[in-house]
Scaffold this active site. Structure first.
Site: not given
Ligand SMILES: Cc1ncc(COP(=O)(O)O)c(C=O)c1O
Length: 379
Positions: A140, A39, A271, A319
């Site tokens: 969640r 993702k 800075y 930056m």
């Molecule tokens: C539902 C779900 N599965 C798996 C993962 C993967 O997690 P990780 O990167 O800790 O293996 C995430 C990451 O947030 C997640 O939201």
């Protein structure tokens, strides 16, 4: 011939190391399937390269957070037979029809959503593959564990659905033996066995992400059939918990020296004037700052490698530039390579080291690499 203009800051991704990490996770969790969590553009590193390399290494399961990511992944993977793309979090009502048509595996977070997926599947004359998403304690998204069996029964009675999976997620699995996680696992297994007693069986049963793989090995044993992994693929871990998997860092962040100057004692740097030279010093200004992902927390505390030497960051990160003490490094000049994190001989600096300085986790560091950082695939 025209000189090619190089990007100043690059993150090199060692694909051989990535594949070694994937294979170690597969080996450790056998006979589980291993789903690669790609993702957010593979945690910002470039989903196309990650997906191709992992698919070539035998990975058949891929997870994302939302529809655009799913479609991009399907495009990269060329809809290979036997390769599954799955949304792990949620789909919104207006996203359902296109996801069903595309053949993306969808999470079911409540009965209402299941009815919409079913209707879209019937309309498209397709069977939608779905995984029941149980909330066993993440708080969640999903079906509360206490309602799960009743919802599963109803969802299974809807047309156009293949209820092939059930899964959940843990908020605390970085703490070994944590009783909350143990309770989650128990609640999840209770649902799975109660369903089995009614003859309801799932092909894919999964709960473990990287933390649970490392700290709760029971989530990589039957009745589970699959684990999910994201951060461990990159060779990083949660700051807490055991590091049971022997994975290696995959990423090297590099930039170059912009200027080297010999400055007198009493000069203040950057800075806020947070560093004042006690002695005359040779200071290199390197071409990377917080816009590239260097946390402000590295100011006066972090290190980089220049000319094979670990050199201290002095002054506040700005930056685009960072000042580094190179007094003890001979011959440093503009254009020289700087390793911000990565290996240097026997020494190394990792995203996890930065995370410790910032008081965060490696996910934050990796996902924060800036848009002008070129992603370079090696090996
Ligand atoms: C539902 C779900 N599965 C798996 C993962 C993967 O997690 P990780 O990167 O800790 O293996 C995430 C990451 O947030 C997640 O939201």
């Amino acid at each position: 011939m025209k000189e090619k203009l190089r990007r100043r800051v690059t993150v090199e991704i060692d694909m051989k190391a990535l594949v070694r990490n994937y294979r170690r996770i597969v080996e450790r969790t056998k006979p589980m399937k291993v789903l690669a969590v790609l993702k957010a553009n593979a945690y910002g590193l470039g989903v196309a390269a990650y997906a191709r390399v992992l698919a070539d290494a035998g990975c058949t399961e891929f997870g994302v957070a939302e529809p655009y990511e799913a479609l991009e992944l399907l495009k990269v993977l060329g809809r290979k037979p036997g390769v599954d793309v799955q949304i792990l979090s949620s789909v919104l009502p207006d996203e359902i029809p296109s996801m069903v048509r595309a053949g993306v595996i969808l999470p079911i977070i409540d009965l209402d959503e299941a009815k919409k997926v079913s209707a879209a599947a019937v309309k498209a004359k397709k069977i939608a593959r779905v995984h029941m998403k149980l909330d066993t304690g993440m708080g969640r998204l999903g079906i509360p564990a206490r309602d799960a069996l009743a919802v599963i029964r109803e969802v299974r009675s809807l047309p156009g659905l293949d209820v092939e999976g059930v899964f959940s997620h843990c908020p605390m699995a970085y703490e070994p033996r944590d009783p909350f996680t143990k309770g989650q696992i128990r609640r999840f297994k209770d649902v799975v066995s109660a369903a089995a007693r009614e003859g309801i069986r799932f092909k894919k049963i999964h709960m473990a992400a990287s933390d649970a793989i490392n700290n709760f090995p029971e989530t990589a044993k039957p009745p589970f059939t699959m684990v999910r992994t994201g951060i461990n693929l990159h060779g990083s871990f949660d700051p807490n918990g055991r590091r049971a998997l022997k994975v290696e860092p995959v990423l090297t962040l590099k930039t170059r020296v912009a200027q080297v100057r010999s400055l007198p004692a009493g000069t203040t740097l950057g800075y806020g004037r947070t560093w004042c030279l006690a002695e005359p010093a040779k200071i290199a200004t390197i071409s990377a700052g917080y816009a590239d992902g260097l946390p402000l927390a590295l100011s006066n505390r972090g290190f980089v490698f220049i000319g094979g030497v670990r050199c201290r960051v002095v002054g506040r990160i700005s930056m685009d530039y960072t000042t580094v003490d190179v007094t003890d490094v001979p011959g440093v000049k503009a254009g020289d390579e700087v390793v911000c994190f990565g290996r240097c001989g026997d020494d190394s600096i990792t995203p996890d080291d930065w995370a410790a300085l910032k008081g965060t986790h490696a996910y934050d560091i990796i996902c924060s690499l800036g848009t002008r950082v070129e992603r370079v695939v090696r090996n």
